[in-house]
Design a protein around this motif. Structure first.
Motif, PDB file in Angstrom:
ATOM      1  N   ASN A   1       0.783  -1.332   0.065  1.00  0.00           N
ATOM      2  CA  ASN A   1      -0.190   0.086  -0.075  1.00  0.00           C
ATOM      3  C   ASN A   1       0.754   1.292  -0.095  1.00  0.00           C
ATOM      4  O   ASN A   1       0.283   2.412   0.060  1.00  0.00           O
ATOM      5  CB  ASN A   1      -1.162  -0.012   1.133  1.00  0.00           C
ATOM      6  CG  ASN A   1      -2.004  -1.190   1.180  1.00  0.00           C
ATOM      7  OD1 ASN A   1      -2.298  -1.337  -0.127  1.00  0.00           O
ATOM      8  ND2 ASN A   1      -2.317  -1.610   2.307  1.00  0.00           N
TER       9      ASN A   1
ATOM     10  N   LYS B   1       2.881   4.193  -1.626  1.00  0.00           N
ATOM     11  CA  LYS B   1       3.144   4.687  -2.835  1.00  0.00           C
ATOM     12  C   LYS B   1       4.461   5.602  -2.823  1.00  0.00           C
ATOM     13  O   LYS B   1       5.078   5.670  -1.959  1.00  0.00           O
ATOM     14  CB  LYS B   1       1.933   5.719  -3.220  1.00  0.00           C
ATOM     15  CG  LYS B   1       0.645   5.363  -2.930  1.00  0.00           C
ATOM     16  CD  LYS B   1       0.181   3.979  -3.926  1.00  0.00           C
ATOM     17  CE  LYS B   1      -1.019   3.467  -3.728  1.00  0.00           C
ATOM     18  NZ  LYS B   1      -1.261   2.395  -4.431  1.00  0.00           N
ATOM     19  N   LYS B   2       4.823   5.998  -3.960  1.00  0.00           N
ATOM     20  CA  LYS B   2       6.047   6.565  -4.230  1.00  0.00           C
ATOM     21  C   LYS B   2       6.080   7.870  -3.189  1.00  0.00           C
ATOM     22  O   LYS B   2       7.270   7.973  -2.723  1.00  0.00           O
ATOM     23  CB  LYS B   2       6.212   7.279  -5.768  1.00  0.00           C
ATOM     24  CG  LYS B   2       7.379   8.022  -5.979  1.00  0.00           C
ATOM     25  CD  LYS B   2       7.659   8.517  -7.311  1.00  0.00           C
ATOM     26  CE  LYS B   2       8.732   8.994  -7.571  1.00  0.00           C
ATOM     27  NZ  LYS B   2       9.036   9.465  -9.198  1.00  0.00           N
TER      28      LYS B   2
END
Length: 290
Positions: free
Chosen positions: A73, A75-76
């Motif tokens: 889950n 993200k960048k």
């Protein structure tokens, strides 16, 4: 960031400490590492983080944690936020090395510290399930890029692949080195620490004899293996007939040379002597350096 440790003579400092004290300190550290590693492995088996006690899947912006690096889950933007939390290269690399070794010791990690002639101080690649993390620290990174807005201080670069796709590129961020990083690097420069990030990161309990590891291997059937082996046979302990037997066992049982030798030594008491060199995976290929 000035290197506050540059003028400390670590070789002289360590030499002044009684050997029994050093041995005691090392023993305690290894025992603590073993306990921590066991907790990490137990947590991963249940999908939990041993550091924060939360699910690996949970990404709480108010409480950054290293488990974000393996969370589906994350993200960048989450990873970038985590890398800006003063974690440091040594701490981050340690955690990911432990995670990778929780599956299979050694073979998912390739790292080295280099001399200065090629401008590379450290390069490392770690693989775990669908993830691949690559680290890069050059001399120019360590010295800092003069005039750069976010790269003037000592820093390193990192690339993350997930399922073969780039999640974070090397040039996405200048990740600042922390005091612990500068301390370790200076000790390595002075020869006061081992140039072996895998074990200096606390993985001593996972040192595996190459012969022992080779006995659990089967021949590679494609070019996607993380490592190769090279086996050296003491020619004084074999003859042409025995070499033919080794070949026959390898073909009949689909095993490595080491497996075949161990089989013949046990069944026929040959006493064949050999050694195995493990060739680990290559670092991040240049074509992936984006």
């Amino acid at each position: 960031m000035p290197n506050r440790y540059k003028n400390i003579d670590f070789v002289k400092t360590f030499a002044s400490i009684p050997p029994d004290i050093i041995d005691l300190m090392q023993k305690r550290e290894e025992e603590q590492n073993a306990r921590d590693f066991a907790l990490l492995c137990e947590g991963l088996q249940h999908g939990m983080c041993y550091l924060c006690g939360k699910s690996i899947d949970e990404v709480d912006p108010q409480h950054p944690c290293l488990h974000w690096m393996i969370s589906n889950n994350a993200k960048k933007r989450d990873i970038l936020a985590l890398l800006n939390c003063s974690i440091g290269l040594v701490k981050l690399y340690t955690y990911l090395a432990w995670v990778a070794n929780s599956l299979t010791p050694l073979i998912n990690i390739n790292d080295k510290m280099s001399d200065t002639f090629d401008n590379r101080m450290f390069e490392g690649t770690i693989r775990y399930k669908e993830y691949e993390w690559s680290f890069s620290l050059g001399n120019s990174d360590f010295e800092g890029h003069k005039g750069s807005f976010d790269g003037e201080q000592s820093h390193y670069h990192m690339q993350i692949l997930k399922n073969g796709r780039i999640l974070l590129k090397f040039n996405d961020a200048h990740i600042k080195l922390q005091p612990d990083d500068l301390l370790y690097i200076e000790m390595v420069r002075q020869g006061a620490a081992k140039i072996d990030p895998l074990y200096s990161s606390g993985m001593n309990e996972l040192e595996v004899n190459s012969k022992e590891l080779s006995r659990h291997m089967t021949p590679a059937i494609n070019d996607n293996s993380y490592f190769r082996t090279r086996t050296y046979i003491d020619t004084r302990t074999v003859n042409e007939d025995i070499l033919n037997e080794i070949r026959d066992v390898m073909q009949a049982q689909n095993v490595t040379i080491a497996n075949a030798i161990e089989y013949l030594n046990q069944v026929k008491n040959y006493g064949i002597k050999y050694d195995v060199e493990i060739l680990t995976l290559e670092g991040c290929e240049k074509k992936h350096r984006k």
